[in-house]
Design an enzyme around this catalytic site. Structure first.
Site, short mmCIF file in Angstrom:
data_model
loop_
_atom_site.label_atom_id
_atom_site.label_comp_id
_atom_site.label_asym_id
_atom_site.label_seq_id
_atom_site.Cartn_x
_atom_site.Cartn_y
_atom_site.Cartn_z
N HIS B 258 0.69 -1.24 0.28
CA HIS B 258 -0.21 -0.10 -0.04
C HIS B 258 0.94 1.20 0.06
O HIS B 258 0.94 2.17 -1.00
CB HIS B 258 -0.92 0.12 1.27
CG HIS B 258 -1.79 1.22 1.52
ND1 HIS B 258 -3.21 1.07 1.05
CD2 HIS B 258 -1.47 2.50 1.77
CE1 HIS B 258 -3.88 2.32 1.19
NE2 HIS B 258 -2.93 2.98 1.93
N GLU B 259 1.91 1.32 1.02
CA GLU B 259 2.73 2.61 1.17
C GLU B 259 3.64 2.58 -0.14
O GLU B 259 3.95 3.80 -0.58
CB GLU B 259 3.42 2.38 2.22
CG GLU B 259 2.57 2.38 3.81
CD GLU B 259 1.48 3.43 3.58
OE1 GLU B 259 1.77 4.64 3.13
OE2 GLU B 259 0.42 3.25 4.46
N HIS B 262 1.77 4.75 -2.96
CA HIS B 262 1.99 6.00 -2.63
C HIS B 262 3.37 6.57 -3.06
O HIS B 262 3.43 7.44 -3.66
CB HIS B 262 1.73 6.31 -1.02
CG HIS B 262 0.38 6.42 -0.65
ND1 HIS B 262 -0.66 6.75 -1.24
CD2 HIS B 262 -0.34 5.73 0.44
CE1 HIS B 262 -1.68 6.83 -0.47
NE2 HIS B 262 -1.64 5.99 0.41
N GLU B 288 -4.66 7.60 -3.04
CA GLU B 288 -5.17 6.68 -2.73
C GLU B 288 -5.65 5.41 -3.43
O GLU B 288 -5.44 4.16 -3.19
CB GLU B 288 -6.48 6.77 -1.94
CG GLU B 288 -7.06 5.82 -0.84
CD GLU B 288 -6.09 5.53 0.65
OE1 GLU B 288 -5.05 6.33 0.68
OE2 GLU B 288 -6.14 4.29 1.14
#
Lengths: 484, 484
Positions: B258-259, B262, B288
């Protein structure tokens, strides 16, 4: 008084920006992935330019003028704030913006040239950059124009109030007195620490244990690893130490105590100085005195060896205390400053001081520098550098234009010894306390007599206030005589 | 054009200050000793105030006016720079300084009140702070006055161009379509991941292995541990990820991916946008979408499970792929948003969106909020919160005044699915590539169609440009149907 409010608000802003700069520098050396280098250089340059613009703005001069006219209405603290703000503002305003950026650029470029020249051990390749740095340093000194040697103006950035003449007197004694002590060390050496080898995990446990004894906790400190140990004081309750574990002996512990000394100084500055222009250590020499005090007078104290043995045992290793001591104080002439023992170290500084004064005063031609280096190396330490990389090219300072910085390394050791003698005269001998790692009284004495003043007292007045007399080299000479 | 030079220099300065702010925030959450908190808050406030003053200064307005008059002489990039600079400047200038600091203070205080109220599960204790935050948010929205719902003005800070009405249409579909899918999950569940327990060292090795597969190296990335995983993009080559290892299963891997999403977004923005006002991700929703794409469409892709099994085996552990998949996609209604699975998660967001729109538009009284929460929780997820701590008090957002932020969490998942369908339509199915952890084509497609534009395209125009049509919830619904 609105002028006072405005000045204090601006100084608080500058203190915050300085803390952020410190954080950015710590991160750069301890955390940042290499890819971040170019961006970080730009971020730090922007921060520096903004801080410079905000610090030297016309309105600051206006506030200072008003406050100087109403000095009688100010309390002692605010008078000191105004006095130091005036000094900083005047010094910064006397340097044209163009010269300041040329200095910054020459420093960055000179450092790169030096790095390449050292890798090739090629002094000639370094000469143009060094010449430019020396010329710019002289131009810079001329702007500040203190009336004395241009070297004095440069010293003012690191140790306001010290002069080349004062340092020459002190270093003269070192040049005379230290070489016989070094010679004697060879005669009396009984134990050789060569065999000592402490695994990294044991060193790490030792460092943690020793730092915990002197007061380092997780609430307000960090400890990380760095190729070149350093410390960063981000805030009164946020101190970051680094050390390294490469020599397989005790450098990790000694370096950690050294950096602890720097950190403790900043933490024990009086709270009312926080976010003013007085809320930092007063000078490079006094800062170095604090690191050297914890390194030499605590860490290398014969009584403290019991603590080291104890921490070593807790980490699961047994070692002859004699061997540990021999590793802590292994006095012998060497070529490299950063690896030198506590007795020969100041001689490396005397050498550099003499040469950089001559460069800045124009009495030594840059082409003659390598020969002058060898000559003094022979005279002070009795050794010869096999090449320029391990001789005149070994340090970054001249490549980055930092003339006037070297003396603080030796002055720090000298001031540390003078403070320690006074401390033991006030508190009694610390042997019993150090044997069990008890340093509370030492911390308090330093807080009271040195740390709390921040920048309110310059180097020599601070030493006078703490010891009742000016800078004195004799305590240091007495101290090193006990080492061999 | 001097005005263009001046504007670009100012924007570069603001970009550097923003990077330093990002570093300070990363450090605060990942490195700083707790004692540094008070100082860090002041340092960040100073940085923010300086950046605000420099960004909204009169001279910036002057440059913009001149450049808007000569728009024909600008190239496309500079026209976009001026356009977005004008938008940012106008929005910032419309908010009085006093209101801005009141908002900041209310956010800080509200967050503290919320924390205490949650600890006691005492909604009544939170009411005054929440009321103040809602009132201030309405005042703030009135300054920006977009003509529509005050909620639209708040959305503009996170997702410029989106409206409450547009989100309501999309979320309406979620509220109708997701509950039956959740119900079906209970019927078809075959494997329960309850028994799975992966030791922390194994998780750490897995995270490192998986991140290395998607392109994380030591040159330009860091990975650290944090209680609440987050990422920080300090520069194009300095990306910092965090994750946590607490659930004993795969949260560490999923959060790291997820990170990574980003981080990759910020790294693949076109280099010519660096240090301009366009050099960041365009909105919260699109950001997101990038994290959700790597989390849901790569990490949770059935083919990618082979990579996870492989990394687990390299770390010395064997696990039934069926159990791993059950742990990755364990669909069941729950109370807590941050722990929800990918199918129920958007329903938690729909609930919050409906309530915060009603609060901001004034159609829901704060006293009725807990009852309204329970009502929607029952309707959307079929569960009941036993207390306010695990109900209306569970999130920090309203306490810190961040109204309009929640929708981006669900919009991100929706956009991710829409982009992924387009990506597979352009590149073909990714199953074979993902089965061996090959994501080069995915990275390139995202760079080309999403990342490189930075802020040049707002959320919906960007999605249109990448997929040929506006925001569309159907791909997401198709995606979640494959999960159960």
């Amino acid at each position: 008084m609105r002028a006072l409010q405005s000045l204090r608000a601006r100084l608080a802003e500058l203190a915050d920006l300085s803390a952020l700069g410190m954080l950015a520098a710590w991160d750069q050396r301890a955390m940042m992935p290499p890819g971040g280098a170019a961006g970080r250089a730009r971020q730090m340059a922007t921060l520096q330019r903004l801080a410079h613009d905000r610090g030297t703005a016309d309105e600051v001069g206006g506030w200072l003028e008003e406050l100087e006219g109403r000095a009688g209405e100010l309390d002692d603290l605010d008078r000191d704030i105004v006095r130091i703000a005036r000094r900083d503002w005047d010094r910064a305003r006397r340097v044209p913006g163009e010269l300041a950026s040329e200095l910054a650029q020459a420093a960055a470029e000179g450092q790169a040239v030096w790095q390449a020249a050292r890798a090739e051990s090629d002094f000639a390749a370094f000469v143009p950059a060094l010449r430019r740095n020396v010329e710019l340093a002289r131009e810079y000194a001329a702007c500040l124009d203190g009336g004395g040697s241009p070297y004095d103006a440069l010293l003012g950035d690191y140790d306001f109030g010290l002069t080349a003449q004062r340092i020459r007197e002190i270093f003269g004694r070192l040049a005379t007195e230290l070489p016989p002590i070094v010679a004697r060390a060879a005669d009396v050496r009984r134990t050789d620490p060569v065999g000592l080898s402490i695994p990294v995990e044991v060193q790490q446990a030792m460092v943690r244990g020793v730092l915990a004894r002197v007061g380092v906790d997780d609430e307000g400190w960090r400890l990380d690893t760095a190729a070149h140990p350093f410390s960063a004081s981000i805030g009164p309750q946020d101190t970051r130490l680094t050390t390294r574990y490469e020599d397989g002996r005790l450098e990790s512990v000694v370096a950690a105590l050294h950096e602890f000394g720097h950190g403790l100084y900043e933490r024990q500055i009086a709270p009312e100085l926080a976010r003013t222009n007085l809320g930092h250590g007063t000078s490079m020499s006094v800062h170095e005195s604090q690191s050297k005090l914890w390194e030499n007078h605590v860490g290398r104290h014969p009584a403290f060896t019991a603590v080291l043995v104890d921490e070593l045992e807790r980490a699961g290793m047994v070692c002859d205390p004699e061997v540990l001591r021999a590793a802590l104080v292994d006095v012998r002439p060497s070529l490299i400053r950063v690896a030198a023992d506590p007795v020969t170290y100041p001689l490396h500084i005397v050498l550099r001081f003499e040469l950089e004064v001559a460069l800045v005063e124009g009495t030594l031609d840059i082409a003659d520098l390598p020969a002058a280096w060898q000559d003094r190396l022979q005279r002070l330490l009795g050794v010869e550098a096999p090449d320029d990389a391990s001789g005149v090219l070994q340090d970054v300072h001249w490549g980055s234009g930092a003339f006037g910085y070297f003396p603080s390394y030796a002055m720090g050791a000298i001031i540390a010894a003078q403070l320690w003698e006074q401390l033991e005269s006030d508190l009694g001998p610390q042997d019993d306390a150090l044997a069990v790692g008890e340093v509370t009284a030492v911390r308090h004495w330093l807080g009271e007599h040195v740390h709390r003043h921040g920048r309110r007292l310059d180097t020599e007045p601070l030493v006078e206030q703490a010891t009742g007399r000016g800078l004195d080299v004799e305590p240091f000479l007495r101290h090193v005589r006990t080492l061999v």
